[in-house]
Design a protein around this motif. Sequence first.
Motif, PDB file in Angstrom:
ATOM      1  N   ASP A 220     110.457 -24.556  79.923  1.00 41.66           N
ATOM      2  CA  ASP A 220     111.885 -24.833  79.755  1.00 41.66           C
ATOM      3  C   ASP A 220     112.663 -23.580  79.382  1.00 41.66           C
ATOM      4  O   ASP A 220     113.806 -23.385  79.823  1.00 41.66           O
ATOM      5  CB  ASP A 220     112.093 -25.900  78.672  1.00 41.66           C
TER       6      ASP A 220
ATOM      7  N   HIS B  94     110.052 -33.607  80.746  1.00 47.31           N
ATOM      8  CA  HIS B  94     109.488 -33.078  79.498  1.00 47.31           C
ATOM      9  C   HIS B  94     109.979 -33.875  78.291  1.00 47.31           C
ATOM     10  O   HIS B  94     109.252 -34.040  77.311  1.00 47.31           O
ATOM     11  CB  HIS B  94     109.854 -31.600  79.320  1.00 47.31           C
TER      12      HIS B  94
ATOM     13  N   THR C 105     112.375 -30.700  83.925  1.00 47.85           N
ATOM     14  CA  THR C 105     112.768 -30.487  82.533  1.00 47.85           C
ATOM     15  C   THR C 105     113.099 -31.815  81.855  1.00 47.85           C
ATOM     16  O   THR C 105     112.732 -32.043  80.695  1.00 47.85           O
ATOM     17  CB  THR C 105     113.986 -29.548  82.470  1.00 47.85           C
TER      18      THR C 105
END
Length: 257
Positions: A182, A207, A204
């Motif tokens: 990230d 995540h 992302t």
Amino acid sequence: MDLITTFREHPERMPGLAVLTTTGAKTGLRRESLLGYLEFDGTGVVVASAAGAARNPDWFHNIRSNPRVTVETGDTTYDAYAGIPPAPERDNLFARVVEAAPGYAEYQAKATRVIPVVVLHRLDRVKGMGDWLVEVHRWLRDELNSLRAQAIDGAVRLSPPDLRAHCAGFCTALARHHGGEDAATFPMLAERFPALAAELAELTAQHTTVARIQRELRAAVDVAELDRLAAELDAHFAHEERTVVTALNAIADAPPG
């Protein structure tokens, strides 16, 4: 006979050029462009000068949509990923371009835009950073599968405190892996390869889901939660590998060791 055919038949008559084959951003068809070609430190570079025109050339729009290209230099043909370097790197590269081919300075003076420099990252590495990422994913999968097995048979193999400690260790390793992506890897890839930006944003976001499951696991190790994390990670890792492995292989070798 057109210029591209002439170049292919007699490249020695047209030194310093290459045919760049891209995929049309709108049509999806192969598009060929005869361009000035330079190499620095063994890496090919082309310049989206369009002779100083106000707009970027079509081939540049194509590589923003699909960075995979084929390069024919006359001496060799290779597949590459066309990357757009960030501003400081672009400026340094353009200075080297102008030193080798001063005409590009005239094009920049004429243009009302900053002329992009495109780096042609070859796709023929023996082992690249993307291959290394796959190995990291394999290790993380193996660690999680081991943790799941211990949770199922925890009374025999590990006490609950030890099991929680193993879970915390795995979650820490996974969080560091995702944190590095990230903070550095994904932004770098999105900048150099705009076609990947939307997929990287989705990765992302995934995540965040994985991190939430990890927090729940830290509170109480549960087989069902471990299974849910394994399913999320399998899907996430597969998506990530489809998206970034080729790009990472193009820009860097795997770490030594």
